[in-house]
Design an enzyme around this catalytic site. Structure first.
Site, PDB file in Angstrom:
ATOM      1  N   CYS A   2      14.035   2.106  -2.379  1.00 45.32           N
ATOM      2  CA  CYS A   2      15.242   1.300  -2.433  1.00 45.32           C
ATOM      3  C   CYS A   2      16.165   1.756  -1.306  1.00 45.32           C
ATOM      4  CB  CYS A   2      15.946   1.491  -3.760  1.00 45.32           C
ATOM      5  SG  CYS A   2      14.873   1.143  -5.159  1.00 45.32           S
ATOM      6  N   ARG A  27      13.862  -1.927   2.830  1.00 49.11           N
ATOM      7  CA  ARG A  27      13.419  -0.877   1.921  1.00 49.11           C
ATOM      8  C   ARG A  27      13.084  -1.414   0.526  1.00 49.11           C
ATOM      9  NH1 ARG A  27      14.854   4.184   3.991  1.00 49.11           N
ATOM     10  NH2 ARG A  27      14.551   5.081   1.950  1.00 49.11           N
ATOM     11  N   TRP A  75      13.573  -2.010  -4.808  1.00 46.54           N
ATOM     12  CA  TRP A  75      12.139  -2.269  -4.918  1.00 46.54           C
ATOM     13  C   TRP A  75      11.744  -1.725  -6.281  1.00 46.54           C
ATOM     14  CZ3 TRP A  75       7.440   0.320  -5.499  1.00 46.54           C
ATOM     15  CH2 TRP A  75       6.294  -0.402  -5.147  1.00 46.54           C
ATOM     16  N   ASN A  99      17.994   5.831  -5.311  1.00 44.41           N
ATOM     17  CA  ASN A  99      16.718   5.599  -4.637  1.00 44.41           C
ATOM     18  C   ASN A  99      15.809   6.752  -4.988  1.00 44.41           C
ATOM     19  OD1 ASN A  99      14.604   5.076  -2.836  1.00 44.41           O
ATOM     20  ND2 ASN A  99      15.629   6.169  -1.167  1.00 44.41           N
ATOM     21  N   GLY A 100      14.672   6.462  -5.584  1.00 42.83           N
ATOM     22  CA  GLY A 100      13.740   7.523  -5.957  1.00 42.83           C
ATOM     23  C   GLY A 100      13.171   7.245  -7.326  1.00 42.83           C
ATOM     24  N   GLU A 479      -6.714  -2.404  11.630  1.00 49.64           N
ATOM     25  CA  GLU A 479      -5.280  -2.681  11.731  1.00 49.64           C
ATOM     26  C   GLU A 479      -5.015  -4.189  11.767  1.00 49.64           C
ATOM     27  OE1 GLU A 479      -2.743  -1.320  11.099  1.00 49.64           O
ATOM     28  OE2 GLU A 479      -1.132  -2.309  12.160  1.00 49.64           O
ATOM     29  N   LYS A 483      -2.716  -6.164   9.031  1.00 53.88           N
ATOM     30  CA  LYS A 483      -1.524  -6.914   9.458  1.00 53.88           C
ATOM     31  C   LYS A 483      -1.574  -8.330   8.920  1.00 53.88           C
ATOM     32  CE  LYS A 483       0.484  -4.752  10.452  1.00 53.88           C
ATOM     33  NZ  LYS A 483       0.840  -3.353  10.553  1.00 53.88           N
ATOM     34  N   GLU A 486      -1.201  -8.538   5.028  1.00 50.35           N
ATOM     35  CA  GLU A 486       0.116  -8.074   4.585  1.00 50.35           C
ATOM     36  C   GLU A 486       1.177  -9.175   4.672  1.00 50.35           C
ATOM     37  OE1 GLU A 486       1.396  -4.883   7.125  1.00 50.35           O
ATOM     38  OE2 GLU A 486       2.906  -4.207   5.711  1.00 50.35           O
ATOM     39  N   HIS A 502     -25.734  -5.369   5.955  1.00 49.79           N
ATOM     40  CA  HIS A 502     -26.092  -4.577   4.763  1.00 49.79           C
ATOM     41  C   HIS A 502     -25.361  -5.088   3.522  1.00 49.79           C
ATOM     42  CE1 HIS A 502     -28.450  -1.940   7.226  1.00 49.79           C
ATOM     43  NE2 HIS A 502     -27.443  -1.922   8.092  1.00 49.79           N
ATOM     44  N   LYS A 602       9.333  -1.170   3.040  1.00 48.59           N
ATOM     45  CA  LYS A 602       9.016  -0.489   4.288  1.00 48.59           C
ATOM     46  C   LYS A 602       8.728   0.996   4.070  1.00 48.59           C
ATOM     47  CE  LYS A 602       9.013  -0.279   8.846  1.00 48.59           C
ATOM     48  NZ  LYS A 602       7.834  -0.874   9.480  1.00 48.59           N
TER      49      LYS A 602
HETATM   50  O1  M6R Z   1       6.349   5.123   7.156  1.00 52.22           O
HETATM   51  P1  M6R Z   1       4.875   5.295   7.209  1.00 52.22           P
HETATM   52  O2  M6R Z   1       4.330   5.151   8.581  1.00 52.22           O
HETATM   53  O3  M6R Z   1       4.420   6.608   6.594  1.00 52.22           O
HETATM   54  O4  M6R Z   1       4.280   4.159   6.313  1.00 52.22           O
HETATM   55  C1  M6R Z   1       2.923   4.083   6.034  1.00 52.22           C
HETATM   56  C2  M6R Z   1       2.534   2.719   5.492  1.00 52.22           C
HETATM   57  O5  M6R Z   1       3.228   2.468   4.304  1.00 52.22           O
HETATM   58  C3  M6R Z   1       2.820   1.598   6.478  1.00 52.22           C
HETATM   59  O6  M6R Z   1       2.197   1.819   7.696  1.00 52.22           O
HETATM   60  C4  M6R Z   1       2.358   0.251   5.909  1.00 52.22           C
HETATM   61  O7  M6R Z   1       0.976   0.230   5.810  1.00 52.22           O
HETATM   62  C5  M6R Z   1       2.871  -0.883   6.794  1.00 52.22           C
HETATM   63  N1  M6R Z   1       3.632  -1.795   6.015  1.00 52.22           N
HETATM   64  C6  M6R Z   1       1.801  -1.639   7.455  1.00 52.22           C
HETATM   65  O8  M6R Z   1       2.307  -2.634   8.280  1.00 52.22           O
END
Ligand code: M6R
Length: 607
Positions: A2, A27, A75, A99-100, A479, A483, A486, A502, A602
């Site tokens: 959060c 966040r 969140w 937050n936490g 990656e 992307k 997501e 396979h 994030k």
């Molecule tokens: O802040 P971080 O780099 O540790 O975060 C890791 C992942 O949560 C982050 O890379 C996540 O996979 C992204 N949303 C991908 O785009």
């Protein structure tokens, strides 16, 4: 996960809180709320949904008017997103944002219920509010100090007491929190970007430090009420870094910022044409001593580690294990003295990555953090630290952070190879020179964004697709696939092209889109054969390869060409760009909220 903010000063508090929260919405964004002292009374406004929903609600119902208060963007962890579960949460005399995660909230709640407390929400946060209220004896610092001794878990708290108008209290453990200092005003925020519009000066709150923001002064204390003298820091980002600057979305802006981000990250770490990581605490002697390397991270950061593994193993000939942090921390990894554990993280606050770092240290390994957020927990706790200078990354989907993470992995691998005697200075200089040219190459690739728009238009109604490649191209496919899923919400998987037959090839039917990456010369023919195998089974293939290659009809339906003059090893820095853009435009064309995809946040500070 959060975002929390707080303000005391001369401005309209609601406006400041809403503005600051808008910078923290990345966040978490399933509900939002504020609490403001209006004529010495606490007024709360909160709502399920985005910040815009809260703004709308306040337009209809009136907004609290005052000059001090706290705010939150959520969140959800405990309790579904709803008006009731939105922060702030209150006891009789205390109102808080959090937050936490409070891990022992159930036991505390049982205790409070027995004592006659009634709860309105399902959250762990309300337990803290009620506990503060239960113990409150007129001394806020003593109460906060006593209550936090009972809390297990992580928290950054903004707290207001009804009988201390125009004063905001804050404390943190594990979850990040800064205290901003302006002219006759002060702030708390989960991240410095939230307050850049007002001030660049801030204190980093350490674990169990209590900040007291009042109209006249801001002080920081330890749990024993000793006043602390802390170093005032100055943010080196300005407000434009946290704004869209004419781009439709942060993600697009951040993709276009990549050339500059690479330049800023790499250039200061090169001396006389060679990598120089001494300012990060990394010496050639130290590098020469490592026997094994582990790269531990989550999501996109972990994918940057996979690219790093290929490069380090190829150049320095040291075994590298890449691990998902949430697995690493619980599988009793065989890590010991003489090993190096690299933690990669944009936010520097990812709970699993932080726990993995602590575990690695406890096992005697040296730790190196590659982190973007200055002063974050991972940055502070690692033995060695390479900051990536990408500037704030706001879009939930990581792009420029990945780019600089891989750029750092290259630089590190070059120096490691030199330290291990696996390469000589001339070759190391040549590779470093090539790395320095990548910002221009990325810039060139970005010029072809229209092509990616076209490719995306053909993907928007797909149910599922595959990303395939071999070697570094496979690393990149991972990656590309993350992307896309997501932000577009289309199912996709990445697969090592040679492994398809396979099992996975059975997923291919007429029209299944396959994005194939084929940039590595030594694997090129093999990859093309694999592509032909899927093409023959009806796949619609989009091929990302060098410009000079002209695919036959039995290979690809569409080609995205990359500049020919890039060395294989550095190809990921160019090839990731179309993959990012394809994901971006697919999401845009599907009408999704690109920067804030559903169910995500994030900064993942829960495990
Ligand atoms: O802040 P971080 O780099 O540790 O975060 C890791 C992942 O949560 C982050 O890379 C996540 O996979 C992204 N949303 C991908 O785009």
């Amino acid at each position: 996960m959060c975002g929390i903010v707080g303000y005391v000063g001369f401005r309209d508090c609601t406006d400041v809180l809403m503005d600051a929260l808008s910078k923290l919405e990345y966040r978490g964004y399933d509900s939002a709320g504020i609490a403001v002292f209006e004529n010495d009374e606490i007024k709360v406004a909160k709502s399920k949904g985005r910040l815009a929903d809260l703004a709308e609600k306040m337009k209809k119902e009136g907004k609290p008017a005052g000059h001090s208060g706290i705010g939150h963007t959520r969140w959800a962890t405990h309790g579904e997103p709803s008006d009731i579960n939105s922060h702030p949460h209150s006891g009789e005399r205390v109102t808080i944002v959090h937050n936490g995660i409070i891990e022992n909230y159930k036991a505390l709640k049982e205790f409070l219920v027995k004592e006659g407390c009634c709860f309105k929400s399902d959250t762990d946060t309300e337990v803290v509010a009620q506990l503060l209220d239960y113990y409150y004896d007129g001394d806020p610092i003593a109460t906060i100090s006593c209550v936090t001794k009972e809390l297990e878990g992580s928290y950054a708290l903004g707290v207001i007491f009804a009988d201390f108008p125009d004063t905001v209290f804050a404390i943190r453990r594990e979850s990040p929190l800064i205290v901003g200092i302006g002219d006759k005003e002060s702030f708390i925020a989960s991240d410095v970007t939230a307050i850049l519009r007002y001030t660049k000066n801030y204190y980093l709150l350490e674990h169990d430090e209590i900040a007291v923001l009042s109209r006249y002064s801001t002080s920081i204390y330890d749990l024993h009420y000793h006043k602390l003298n802390k170093e005032l820091k100055t943010a080196d980002w300005d407000i434009s870094a946290a704004e869209k600057g004419g781009y439709e979305h942060f993600m697009l802006k951040e993709i276009f910022e990549q050339p500059e981000a690479v330049k800023t990250t790499i250039t200061p770490r090169i001396t006389d044409g060679l990598p120089d990581l001494r300012e990060c605490g990394i010496t050639m002697e130290k590098l020469a001593s490592f026997k094994n390397i582990f790269v531990v991270a989550c999501g996109t950061a972990m994918h940057a580690g996979v690219v790093g593994r290929y490069v380090i193993e190829k150049l320095a000939r040291i075994p590298v294990n890449v691990e998902i942090a949430s697995e690493f921390r619980y599988r009793e990894p065989i890590v010991s003295e003489g090993d190096l554990v690299i933690i990669i993280s944009q936010s520097g606050e990812t709970a699993d990555s932080l726990a993995a770092l602590r575990l690695a240290k406890s096992l005697g390994a040296e730790t190196l953090a590659i982190v973007n957020a200055k002063g974050s927990s991972i940055a502070r706790e690692a033995d060695m630290l390479i900051y990536t200078h990408a500037g704030p990354e706001i879009a939930v989907a990581s792009t420029k952070a990945y780019m600089v993470q891989i750029a750092v992995m290259y630089l590190f691998a070059f120096e490691l190879a030199l330290a291990k005697g696996m390469t000589d200075e001339a070759e190391c200089r040549r590779l470093t020179g090539l790395l320095l040219k990548t910002p221009d190459i990325i810039q060139d690739v970005l010029k072809n964004k229209k092509e990616t728009q076209y490719i995306a238009s053909g993907l928007i109604s797909a149910d599922s697709l595959l990303y395939i490649g071999r070697g570094l191209d496979y690393a990149l496919s991972m990656e590309g696939s993350l992307k896309l899923k997501e932000i577009s919400y289309i199912h996709s998987e990445s697969y090592a092209a040679g492994e398809l037959k396979h099992g996975t090839i059975s997923l291919i039917s007429d029209g299944t889109p396959v994005i194939a990456v084929a940039t590595q010369s030594n694997l090129f023919d093999k990859t093309i054969s694999n592509i032909k195998e899927v093409k023959a089974r009806g796949a619609k293939v989009i091929l990302v390869c060098r410009d000079s290659y002209v695919p036959d009809k039995d290979v690809a339906d569409y080609k995205f060409g990359l500049p020919d003059d890039i060395e294989d090893l550095l190809m990921p820095m160019a090839a990731v760009v179309p993959l990012q853009l394809i994901a971006y435009y697919t999401s845009v064309l599907r009408g999704n909220d690109v920067d804030k995809p559903r169910n995500l946040a994030k900064s993942v500070t829960v495990e």
